[in-house]
Design a protein around this motif. Structure first.
Motif, PDB file in Angstrom:
ATOM      1  N   LYS A 397      38.957  15.443  24.565  1.00 44.60           N
ATOM      2  CA  LYS A 397      40.156  15.839  25.308  1.00 44.60           C
ATOM      3  C   LYS A 397      41.363  15.641  24.405  1.00 44.60           C
ATOM      4  CE  LYS A 397      38.783  17.056  29.336  1.00 44.60           C
ATOM      5  NZ  LYS A 397      39.074  18.446  29.628  1.00 44.60           N
ATOM      6  N   GLN A 398      42.379  16.414  24.706  1.00 45.39           N
ATOM      7  CA  GLN A 398      43.624  16.255  23.951  1.00 45.39           C
ATOM      8  C   GLN A 398      44.119  14.811  24.078  1.00 45.39           C
ATOM      9  OE1 GLN A 398      47.360  18.135  25.405  1.00 45.39           O
ATOM     10  NE2 GLN A 398      47.303  19.121  23.416  1.00 45.39           N
ATOM     11  N   GLY A 399      44.487  14.224  22.954  1.00 49.60           N
ATOM     12  CA  GLY A 399      45.020  12.868  22.968  1.00 49.60           C
ATOM     13  C   GLY A 399      43.960  11.781  22.875  1.00 49.60           C
ATOM     14  N   GLN A 400      42.712  12.174  23.011  1.00 47.51           N
ATOM     15  CA  GLN A 400      41.625  11.201  22.917  1.00 47.51           C
ATOM     16  C   GLN A 400      41.538  10.648  21.489  1.00 47.51           C
ATOM     17  OE1 GLN A 400      37.919  12.817  24.372  1.00 47.51           O
ATOM     18  NE2 GLN A 400      36.700  11.160  23.435  1.00 47.51           N
ATOM     19  N   ILE A 401      41.308   9.331  21.387  1.00 40.01           N
ATOM     20  CA  ILE A 401      41.206   8.747  20.043  1.00 40.01           C
ATOM     21  C   ILE A 401      39.871   9.132  19.430  1.00 40.01           C
ATOM     22  CG2 ILE A 401      41.074   6.561  18.755  1.00 40.01           C
ATOM     23  CD1 ILE A 401      43.067   5.471  20.924  1.00 40.01           C
ATOM     24  N   ILE A 402      39.936   9.712  18.242  1.00 38.25           N
ATOM     25  CA  ILE A 402      38.708  10.173  17.585  1.00 38.25           C
ATOM     26  C   ILE A 402      38.305   9.289  16.412  1.00 38.25           C
ATOM     27  CG2 ILE A 402      38.899  12.601  18.287  1.00 38.25           C
ATOM     28  CD1 ILE A 402      40.173  13.181  15.536  1.00 38.25           C
ATOM     29  N   GLY A 403      39.278   8.516  15.903  1.00 40.68           N
ATOM     30  CA  GLY A 403      38.955   7.678  14.753  1.00 40.68           C
ATOM     31  C   GLY A 403      40.194   6.911  14.312  1.00 40.68           C
ATOM     32  N   TYR A 404      40.099   6.332  13.106  1.00 37.97           N
ATOM     33  CA  TYR A 404      41.165   5.431  12.658  1.00 37.97           C
ATOM     34  C   TYR A 404      41.551   5.731  11.212  1.00 37.97           C
ATOM     35  CZ  TYR A 404      39.400   3.413  16.882  1.00 37.97           C
ATOM     36  OH  TYR A 404      39.001   3.275  18.186  1.00 37.97           O
ATOM     37  N   ILE A 405      42.797   5.489  10.929  1.00 42.82           N
ATOM     38  CA  ILE A 405      43.323   5.720   9.583  1.00 42.82           C
ATOM     39  C   ILE A 405      42.559   4.892   8.558  1.00 42.82           C
ATOM     40  CG2 ILE A 405      45.325   5.324   8.067  1.00 42.82           C
ATOM     41  CD1 ILE A 405      46.135   7.538   9.775  1.00 42.82           C
ATOM     42  N   GLY A 406      42.197   5.550   7.457  1.00 49.94           N
ATOM     43  CA  GLY A 406      41.506   4.856   6.380  1.00 49.94           C
ATOM     44  C   GLY A 406      41.854   5.514   5.061  1.00 49.94           C
ATOM     45  N   THR A 407      41.047   5.300   4.075  1.00 52.18           N
ATOM     46  CA  THR A 407      41.290   5.905   2.767  1.00 52.18           C
ATOM     47  C   THR A 407      39.972   6.307   2.097  1.00 52.18           C
ATOM     48  OG1 THR A 407      42.497   5.657   0.682  1.00 52.18           O
ATOM     49  CG2 THR A 407      41.569   3.644   1.622  1.00 52.18           C
ATOM     50  N   THR A 408      39.041   6.771   2.941  1.00 45.87           N
ATOM     51  CA  THR A 408      37.743   7.199   2.418  1.00 45.87           C
ATOM     52  C   THR A 408      37.877   8.525   1.681  1.00 45.87           C
ATOM     53  OG1 THR A 408      37.226   8.247   4.552  1.00 45.87           O
ATOM     54  CG2 THR A 408      36.434   6.004   4.238  1.00 45.87           C
ATOM     55  N   GLY A 409      36.913   8.814   0.832  1.00 46.31           N
ATOM     56  CA  GLY A 409      36.957  10.042   0.028  1.00 46.31           C
ATOM     57  C   GLY A 409      37.956   9.885  -1.101  1.00 46.31           C
ATOM     58  N   LEU A 410      38.429  10.970  -1.618  1.00 44.71           N
ATOM     59  CA  LEU A 410      39.393  10.925  -2.721  1.00 44.71           C
ATOM     60  C   LEU A 410      40.795  10.711  -2.165  1.00 44.71           C
ATOM     61  CD1 LEU A 410      38.286  13.663  -5.279  1.00 44.71           C
ATOM     62  CD2 LEU A 410      38.660  11.239  -5.740  1.00 44.71           C
ATOM     63  N   SER A 411      41.188   9.485  -2.107  1.00 43.56           N
ATOM     64  CA  SER A 411      42.465   9.160  -1.489  1.00 43.56           C
ATOM     65  C   SER A 411      43.053   7.955  -2.188  1.00 43.56           C
ATOM     66  CB  SER A 411      42.232   8.868  -0.005  1.00 43.56           C
ATOM     67  OG  SER A 411      43.363   8.280   0.560  1.00 43.56           O
ATOM     68  N   THR A 412      44.373   7.937  -2.281  1.00 44.45           N
ATOM     69  CA  THR A 412      45.009   6.844  -3.014  1.00 44.45           C
ATOM     70  C   THR A 412      45.562   5.752  -2.110  1.00 44.45           C
ATOM     71  OG1 THR A 412      47.065   8.092  -3.028  1.00 44.45           O
ATOM     72  CG2 THR A 412      45.656   8.295  -4.972  1.00 44.45           C
ATOM     73  N   GLY A 413      45.445   5.934  -0.809  1.00 44.43           N
ATOM     74  CA  GLY A 413      45.934   4.905   0.115  1.00 44.43           C
ATOM     75  C   GLY A 413      45.674   5.327   1.539  1.00 44.43           C
ATOM     76  N   PRO A 414      45.805   4.405   2.482  1.00 40.03           N
ATOM     77  CA  PRO A 414      45.492   4.750   3.874  1.00 40.03           C
ATOM     78  C   PRO A 414      46.385   5.866   4.406  1.00 40.03           C
ATOM     79  CG  PRO A 414      45.893   2.381   3.627  1.00 40.03           C
ATOM     80  CD  PRO A 414      46.290   3.025   2.343  1.00 40.03           C
ATOM     81  N   HIS A 415      45.763   6.939   4.812  1.00 40.83           N
ATOM     82  CA  HIS A 415      46.516   8.037   5.413  1.00 40.83           C
ATOM     83  C   HIS A 415      45.571   8.996   6.101  1.00 40.83           C
ATOM     84  CE1 HIS A 415      45.186  10.457   1.963  1.00 40.83           C
ATOM     85  NE2 HIS A 415      45.701  11.528   2.539  1.00 40.83           N
ATOM     86  N   LEU A 416      46.143   9.817   6.951  1.00 39.61           N
ATOM     87  CA  LEU A 416      45.379  10.894   7.566  1.00 39.61           C
ATOM     88  C   LEU A 416      45.730  12.197   6.852  1.00 39.61           C
ATOM     89  CD1 LEU A 416      43.721  12.309   9.906  1.00 39.61           C
ATOM     90  CD2 LEU A 416      45.916  12.555  11.079  1.00 39.61           C
ATOM     91  N   HIS A 417      44.719  12.918   6.424  1.00 43.20           N
ATOM     92  CA  HIS A 417      44.948  14.278   5.938  1.00 43.20           C
ATOM     93  C   HIS A 417      44.613  15.196   7.107  1.00 43.20           C
ATOM     94  CE1 HIS A 417      44.871  17.830   3.314  1.00 43.20           C
ATOM     95  NE2 HIS A 417      43.810  18.187   4.023  1.00 43.20           N
TER      96      HIS A 417
END
Ligand SMILES: [Zn+2]
Length: 472
Positions: A397-417
């Motif tokens: 549903k819209q607004g439902q929490i699907i996950g949490y900010i992290g830095t997995t994959g090719l990432s230099t710091g915690p963020h959502l792409h």
């Protein structure tokens, strides 16, 4: 320090979506852009110009028994600017029996362009000397538009008492008339663009086999059907979810010239019952002039999409067609928006939908892809982990929490792409062009209801009338 996604490969080959549905394929990005009034004006002109004779014929034949059109304007005639329509007006004003303009206006001549005709042969036919053509073309640069003759085109000549050309005019399209008028200094050229009368029309249909077949039966043009699918495409998957027995009501704008339908305008309201569930959309232009479609119930109005899937986040990188990648050190497009936030910050689904992927995906790390109807997709990358119940194939549903900010994959710091796709094309989720209709502002709610309620009432009323008529 930018938070990055290494590659932004297309999530899905376009062909996949194209194959999914004719409707999906044809819903171009341009169609999906909710028009500002400016764009709207352009679109109107365009659609009128593009309206082929065949399409017009189709529209005219659309007066199927199911369609009830109700003009809200008195005049059955198109409003034509300028005081030019001598012949037409005369013909209209005169009783039908008196159909002899020649007798009434001795100087009037009318010729229809036939194969092989040139301006000279036509001038000869009305008894004008050969040098009259030359004088005319020499007097005004724009006069040569009269030499671009089309088979079947009608030229109207007005001759003065000396038998000389006083004026010449011709309708070059449904909406356009060109004219030359003699003055003391030669001929002046002018062009009249007629404006069709816009009235509202209603259509109702029940699906038997396909949406397009029933829409056609109901008198909706192909482009109207596409518009309806676009307007309701967030809620209804027109490629896969349409079933026999589904039904729709539409109130839309119809453009009328000389009593004929020459085109259609906007859908003002639409209602679609899909597998027993009814969805309603109402067009509304706010005080700033932005137009969008809303659900009928202002209070429980649902946003098309949440504009930002993370609360209290900072945008650390915007959508761009090309920028230097901080890890790969190459110019690459950034086909999404990065939101920097502390590790573990909840990420929300931008809209209702079905999870196409909840798992690892290359440089994106832990990724969720949600399909919202058949046109829209959102992608959330670099997540620390998924929320409970979030797995491939489940619904959110819209607004439902699907996950949490992290830095997995090719990432230099915690963020959502975060990526947003319309029919397989990445669009900037922050742009005003994407259908992220914010809800009706509180201070416009009253105004919205004043406009939406009559539209809903009209659909109710027309449908009731129609059903009653069908029972008789
Ligand atoms: Zn990114």
């Amino acid at each position: 320090m930018t938070n990055e996604t290494p590659k932004a490969p297309p999530l899905y080959p376009k062909s996949h979506l194209l194959a999914a549905s004719g409707i999906a394929a044809l819903l171009s990005l341009a169609l999906l852009v909710f028009p500002s009034s400016e764009v709207e004006a352009k679109k109107t002109t365009l659609s009128l110009e593009l309206e082929s004779p065949a399409e017009q014929l189709k529209d005219e034949s659309n007066t199927a028994p199911l369609v009830q059109t109700q003009g809200d304007q008195g005049s059955p005639f198109a409003q034509i600017d300028g005081a030019d329509t001598n012949t037409e007006q005369a013909a209209q004003e005169a009783p039908a029996t008196e159909k002899k303009p020649e007798a009434k206006e001795p100087g009037h001549r009318e010729v229809t362009v036939a194969r092989g005709d040139t301006l000279s042969t036509l001038f000869a036919k009305v008894g004008l000397p050969a040098n009259a053509v030359h004088d005319l073309l020499a007097s005004n640069k724009q006069a040569k538009q009269f030499s671009q003759l089309k088979h079947g085109q009608v030229l109207q000549f007005e001759l003065d008492k000396d038998g000389e050309l006083a004026s010449l005019h011709s309708k070059v399209s449904n909406l356009e008339t060109i004219r030359l008028t003699k003055t003391a200094k030669g001929y002046t050229f002018d062009r009249e663009i007629s404006k069709p009368v816009v009235r509202t029309a209603y259509a109702h249909g029940v699906i038997k086999s396909s949406l397009s077949a029933s829409a056609q039966r109901a008198g909706l043009s192909h482009s109207m059907t596409m518009d309806m699918a676009k307007v309701l495409g967030y809620d209804i998957d027109f490629a896969q979810d349409i079933r026999p027995g589904d039904e729709f009501d539409v109130v839309y704008e119809q453009k009328v010239m000389d009593g004929k339908v020459v085109g259609t305008g906007n859908i003002l309201s639409a209602r679609f019952t899909n597998r027993g569930k009814t969805y309603t959309a109402v067009r509304y232009t706010n005080k700033q002039g932005n137009t969008s479609y809303y659900t009928a119930d202002g209070n429980s109005l649902r946003k098309a999409f949440i504009r930002t899937p993370v609360d209290f986040a900072r945008i650390s990188s915007r959508f761009s067609a090309g920028r230097k990648h901080p890890i790969l050190n190459k110019i690459r497009a950034h086909k999404g928006v990065d939101y920097a936030a502390p590790r573990g910050t909840p990420i929300k689904a931008a809209g209702d939908g079905r999870i196409e992927l909840a798992g690892r995906r290359g440089g994106y790390g832990n990724t969720v892809i949600i399909a919202h109807g058949n046109s829209y997709k959102t992608l959330y990358g670099h997540m620390q982990g998924f929320a409970k119940g979030i797995k491939t194939g489940s619904n959110v549903k819209q607004g439902q929490i699907i996950g949490y900010i992290g830095t997995t994959g090719l990432s230099t710091g915690p963020h959502l792409h975060y990526e947003f796709q319309v029919n397989g094309v990445h669009v900037d989720p922050l742009s005003q062009k994407v259908p992220m209709a914010d809800p009706i502002a509180k201070n416009e709610r009253q105004r919205f209801l004043q406009q939406s309620q009559p539209l809903i009432a009209r659909m109710d009323q027309e449908k009731a009338t129609m059903l009653a008529a069908n029972k008789r």
